[in-house]
Design a protein around this motif. Structure first.
Motif, PDB file in Angstrom:
ATOM      1  N   GLU A  30       0.682  -1.595  -0.332  1.00  0.00           N
ATOM      2  CA  GLU A  30       0.046   0.434   0.016  1.00  0.00           C
ATOM      3  C   GLU A  30       0.461   1.267   0.554  1.00  0.00           C
ATOM      4  O   GLU A  30       0.670   2.631  -0.607  1.00  0.00           O
ATOM      5  CB  GLU A  30      -0.741   0.060   1.300  1.00  0.00           C
ATOM      6  CG  GLU A  30      -2.183  -1.081   1.474  1.00  0.00           C
ATOM      7  CD  GLU A  30      -2.871  -0.967  -0.137  1.00  0.00           C
ATOM      8  OE1 GLU A  30      -3.122   0.861  -0.190  1.00  0.00           O
ATOM      9  OE2 GLU A  30      -3.126  -2.053  -0.737  1.00  0.00           O
ATOM     10  N   ARG A  33       2.244   1.154  -4.259  1.00  0.00           N
ATOM     11  CA  ARG A  33       0.465   2.229  -4.285  1.00  0.00           C
ATOM     12  C   ARG A  33       1.094   3.584  -4.272  1.00  0.00           C
ATOM     13  O   ARG A  33       0.179   4.679  -5.101  1.00  0.00           O
ATOM     14  CB  ARG A  33      -0.435   1.607  -3.810  1.00  0.00           C
ATOM     15  CG  ARG A  33      -0.218   0.575  -4.781  1.00  0.00           C
ATOM     16  CD  ARG A  33      -2.314  -0.588  -4.578  1.00  0.00           C
ATOM     17  NE  ARG A  33      -1.935  -2.093  -4.608  1.00  0.00           N
ATOM     18  CZ  ARG A  33      -1.465  -2.822  -4.111  1.00  0.00           C
ATOM     19  NH1 ARG A  33      -1.776  -2.731  -2.918  1.00  0.00           N
ATOM     20  NH2 ARG A  33      -1.265  -4.627  -4.532  1.00  0.00           N
ATOM     21  N   SER A  37       0.875   6.279  -7.134  1.00  0.00           N
ATOM     22  CA  SER A  37      -0.470   6.734  -8.046  1.00  0.00           C
ATOM     23  C   SER A  37      -0.679   8.265  -7.316  1.00  0.00           C
ATOM     24  O   SER A  37       0.273   8.891  -6.771  1.00  0.00           O
ATOM     25  CB  SER A  37      -1.510   6.028  -6.610  1.00  0.00           C
ATOM     26  OG  SER A  37      -1.503   4.404  -6.636  1.00  0.00           O
ATOM     27  N   GLY A 169       0.148   0.711 -14.578  1.00  0.00           N
ATOM     28  CA  GLY A 169      -0.603   0.914 -13.503  1.00  0.00           C
ATOM     29  C   GLY A 169      -2.053   1.199 -14.259  1.00  0.00           C
ATOM     30  O   GLY A 169      -1.845   1.188 -16.086  1.00  0.00           O
ATOM     31  N   VAL A 195      -3.969   4.566 -10.788  1.00  0.00           N
ATOM     32  CA  VAL A 195      -3.983   3.559  -9.512  1.00  0.00           C
ATOM     33  C   VAL A 195      -2.242   2.191  -9.925  1.00  0.00           C
ATOM     34  O   VAL A 195      -2.473   1.472 -11.136  1.00  0.00           O
ATOM     35  CB  VAL A 195      -5.011   2.621  -9.398  1.00  0.00           C
ATOM     36  CG1 VAL A 195      -4.851   1.665  -8.400  1.00  0.00           C
ATOM     37  CG2 VAL A 195      -5.971   3.449  -9.118  1.00  0.00           C
ATOM     38  N   ALA A 196      -1.614   2.167  -9.075  1.00  0.00           N
ATOM     39  CA  ALA A 196      -0.610   1.828  -9.306  1.00  0.00           C
ATOM     40  C   ALA A 196      -0.888   0.419  -9.146  1.00  0.00           C
ATOM     41  O   ALA A 196      -1.084  -0.094  -7.441  1.00  0.00           O
ATOM     42  CB  ALA A 196       0.679   1.982  -8.635  1.00  0.00           C
ATOM     43  N   LEU A 197      -0.700  -0.798 -10.035  1.00  0.00           N
ATOM     44  CA  LEU A 197      -1.358  -1.642  -9.682  1.00  0.00           C
ATOM     45  C   LEU A 197      -0.334  -3.325  -8.939  1.00  0.00           C
ATOM     46  O   LEU A 197      -1.392  -4.376  -8.175  1.00  0.00           O
ATOM     47  CB  LEU A 197      -2.799  -2.778 -11.047  1.00  0.00           C
ATOM     48  CG  LEU A 197      -4.108  -1.830 -11.740  1.00  0.00           C
ATOM     49  CD1 LEU A 197      -4.260  -2.532 -12.821  1.00  0.00           C
ATOM     50  CD2 LEU A 197      -5.054  -2.060  -9.901  1.00  0.00           C
ATOM     51  N   PRO A 199       2.550  -3.215  -7.084  1.00  0.00           N
ATOM     52  CA  PRO A 199       4.285  -2.604  -6.648  1.00  0.00           C
ATOM     53  C   PRO A 199       5.073  -3.552  -6.662  1.00  0.00           C
ATOM     54  O   PRO A 199       5.713  -3.163  -7.026  1.00  0.00           O
ATOM     55  CB  PRO A 199       3.318  -3.143  -4.716  1.00  0.00           C
ATOM     56  CG  PRO A 199       1.917  -2.930  -4.497  1.00  0.00           C
ATOM     57  CD  PRO A 199       1.299  -3.396  -5.942  1.00  0.00           C
ATOM     58  N   GLU A 229       2.530  -9.903  -4.250  1.00  0.00           N
ATOM     59  CA  GLU A 229       2.382  -8.419  -4.279  1.00  0.00           C
ATOM     60  C   GLU A 229       3.478  -7.376  -4.198  1.00  0.00           C
ATOM     61  O   GLU A 229       3.682  -6.371  -5.411  1.00  0.00           O
ATOM     62  CB  GLU A 229       1.510  -7.687  -2.782  1.00  0.00           C
ATOM     63  CG  GLU A 229       0.928  -7.869  -2.719  1.00  0.00           C
ATOM     64  CD  GLU A 229      -0.925  -6.730  -3.297  1.00  0.00           C
ATOM     65  OE1 GLU A 229      -0.766  -6.587  -4.381  1.00  0.00           O
ATOM     66  OE2 GLU A 229      -1.159  -5.811  -1.910  1.00  0.00           O
ATOM     67  N   GLU A 420     -11.122  -0.913  -8.263  1.00  0.00           N
ATOM     68  CA  GLU A 420      -9.548  -1.339  -8.570  1.00  0.00           C
ATOM     69  C   GLU A 420      -9.193  -2.664  -7.679  1.00  0.00           C
ATOM     70  O   GLU A 420      -7.998  -2.880  -8.696  1.00  0.00           O
ATOM     71  CB  GLU A 420      -8.797  -0.547  -7.245  1.00  0.00           C
ATOM     72  CG  GLU A 420      -7.834  -0.332  -7.028  1.00  0.00           C
ATOM     73  CD  GLU A 420      -7.005   0.810  -6.184  1.00  0.00           C
ATOM     74  OE1 GLU A 420      -5.652   0.609  -5.969  1.00  0.00           O
ATOM     75  OE2 GLU A 420      -7.504   1.669  -5.573  1.00  0.00           O
ATOM     76  N   LYS A 424      -7.352  -6.255 -10.452  1.00  0.00           N
ATOM     77  CA  LYS A 424      -5.974  -6.869  -9.131  1.00  0.00           C
ATOM     78  C   LYS A 424      -6.319  -8.271  -9.045  1.00  0.00           C
ATOM     79  O   LYS A 424      -5.943  -9.070  -9.387  1.00  0.00           O
ATOM     80  CB  LYS A 424      -6.268  -6.224  -8.088  1.00  0.00           C
ATOM     81  CG  LYS A 424      -5.164  -6.897  -7.092  1.00  0.00           C
ATOM     82  CD  LYS A 424      -3.733  -6.301  -6.957  1.00  0.00           C
ATOM     83  CE  LYS A 424      -2.606  -7.764  -6.599  1.00  0.00           C
ATOM     84  NZ  LYS A 424      -1.253  -6.923  -7.573  1.00  0.00           N
TER      85      LYS A 424
END
Length: 519
Positions: A30, A33, A37, A169, A195-197, A199, A229, A420, A424
């Protein structure tokens, strides 16, 4: 700084031959992200157009033809953003940069040249002085605007994200929502979000440069989740094998379990607290015994369920000494529960037993709330209503009398309709050898539960009762197996197949035994 190769280079920090150790590593995906993001609100775009127009009007006679060309191109981009965000709201969906550029009708513009012009001319920094006071006086959190950063700087960042690949993303549009619990800018203004999907795409440079990377935390299991992730696909098979090894040894009395391969090591160990200092109760019914405690969306809002939860809490809180923390699935549900309890009298009864405190909506009020709760907990007793995944579910130390009991109500599954999350899960399903999207969804929920449970029992001599209120904790094996190993140690599911009265009897007997041992 660690996660940005440009920041490391700017200060001369090299990770070569280094061991990188990341504590609380479950937060790392997170954090990446959030770092990568960005969001572009309608007020920001309109402010940037106003700044750009004022700048051009003032200096039009001094600007060279090349500058006027790029200013025109930039103005076209900004106007396209405004038209897009002012259209009739549609369904939020994830799209790639190429797809969004087609919708914006900007596919014929060379973004790389515009970005290069902005970087070399430092135009965003120059435009800060052209900020209109009407925008400067707005609440920054309300509009996405800042008095310290020009709106064009935010537009520049977003233009840069439009050059990213789909792996780096995707983009989603958030349309305004009218709710009683609106907290974010995206709920009030049309907003484009990058959104950085994945990481792992951004963490790869750390893994490749360092000699070794150690990810440490109390809620990293299953390892397949964190590997999917943060790590390359090559590590997924090892992480899956490590999870299988840990599951097979979970019924043994081993203090620790380790898995090793040539490039991957996984290690897990037991809690420092002895099993006698932990009491686990899984409640599927309350004191009425004829109402099933089912906190799924379709039933949790009924008066019958909320009243039964209140009666359950009354019975438990009068038997728990000092402080007790109750975690509810969401802020809106916490507000609904409190409204109902105040209407039917349960709220007054709870306050007579223990002083009831509520998690504040503003972060600035958290410290004052904790101080007041701590004072009451250590004197006459106190009850704190909190939210899973909220301000008090992680990073807060509820040791000793601050939490002699932690109650988790329901299962905080994230919104399955979120664009989102859907993207994912689809990505996880397409990854061979990794976990499925459904397993990922389940892990998100249980990780939040485990974080909440971990607020209590903070040292070897601490003790607490953990009460999980929902019939699924008792009846669904997948949920039971997703709880921490130290909590289900020796398969002591105390509340399994027992009545509410039996659970209350065990809670009543638990605390005198523990307090006697400390004397």
């Amino acid at each position: 700084m660690l996660l940005s190769p440009y920041s490391r280079k700017s200060v001369g920090l090299s990770l070569e031959d280094s061991l990188v150790l990341v504590d609380e590593a479950h937060n790392l995906p997170e954090a990446i992200r959030a770092l990568q993001s960005c969001r572009l609100t309608l007020p920001v775009v309109e402010a940037s157009l106003e700044q750009l127009s004022a700048y051009t009007q003032r200096y039009i006679n001094r600007l060279a033809g090349r500058n006027l060309y790029y200013l025109g191109q930039l103005r076209n981009c900004i106007k396209s953003f405004i038209r897009y965000l002012k259209q009739e709201p549609g369904v939020s969906k994830m799209v790639s940069a190429g797809e969004l550029l087609l919708e914006l009708k900007l596919d014929n513009i060379n973004l790389f040249k515009i970005i290069s012009y902005l970087e070399h001319s430092r135009l965003p920094q120059k435009l800060l002085g052209f900020t209109n006071t009407r925008y400067s006086n707005d609440n920054d959190n309300d509009t996405g605007l800042s008095k310290h950063v020009s709106s064009l700087s935010i537009v520049q960042t977003f233009l840069t994200k439009l050059t990213c690949t789909a792996k780096e993303g995707k983009f989603v549009t958030d349309w305004p929502k009218v709710t009683s619990d609106t907290r974010s800018t995206a709920d009030r203004h049309p907003t484009l979000r990058f959104v950085a999907l994945h990481p792992a795409t951004y963490f790869e440079n750390v893994v490749n440069e360092a000699r070794a990377v150690a990810l440490v935390g109390g809620t990293l299991q299953p390892f397949g989740h964190i590997a999917a992730e943060l790590l390359d696909h090559a590590f997924l098979a090892d992480a899956t094998k490590a999870d299988a090894l840990i599951r097979s040894s979970s019924n043994n009395n081993e203090i620790s379990t380790a898995y090793n391969s040539t490039s991957f090591t996984a290690f897990t160990c037991d809690h420092v607290v002895p099993s006698r200092n932990v009491l686990l109760e899984c409640l599927s019914t309350g004191p009425s015994n004829n109402i099933e405690l089912d906190f799924r969306h379709r039933s949790r809002g009924t008066d019958a369920i909320i009243d039964e939860l209140g009666r359950t809490l009354q019975h438990i809180s009068m038997r728990v000494p000092a402080g007790m923390v109750v975690f509810l699935p969401s802020y809106s549900y916490e507000a609904q529960v409190v409204r109902r309890w105040k209407a039917c009298g349960i709220w007054n009864t709870l306050n007579r037993q223990k002083r009831v405190h509520r998690e504040p909506k503003r972060s600035i009020d958290v410290e004052a709330t904790l101080d007041a709760y701590s004072k009451d907990a250590n004197s006459s007793g106190a009850l704190l209503l909190s939210v899973v995944g909220g301000k008090m579910s992680e990073g807060i130390n509820f040791a000793n009398d601050m939490a002699r009991c932690v109650m988790v109500v329901g299962l905080p599954y994230p919104d399955i309709t979120d664009a989102e999350l859907k993207e994912k899960m689809m990505t996880m399903d397409k990854t061979n050898g990794g976990m499925s999207g459904q397993a990922y969804y389940q892990n998100l929920c249980l990780r939040a539960v485990n974080q909440s449970v971990g607020r209590a029992i903070r040292h070897a001599n601490d003790y607490a009762a953990i009460v999980l209120v929902d019939q699924r904790y008792q009846n669904d094996a997948r949920i039971w197996n997703g709880l921490p190993r130290w909590l289900r140690r020796n398969d002591q599911r105390s509340g399994s197949n027992s009545s509410f009265r039996e659970s209350i009897t065990r809670i009543e007997a638990f605390f005198p035994k523990r307090s006697e041992k400390l004397l």
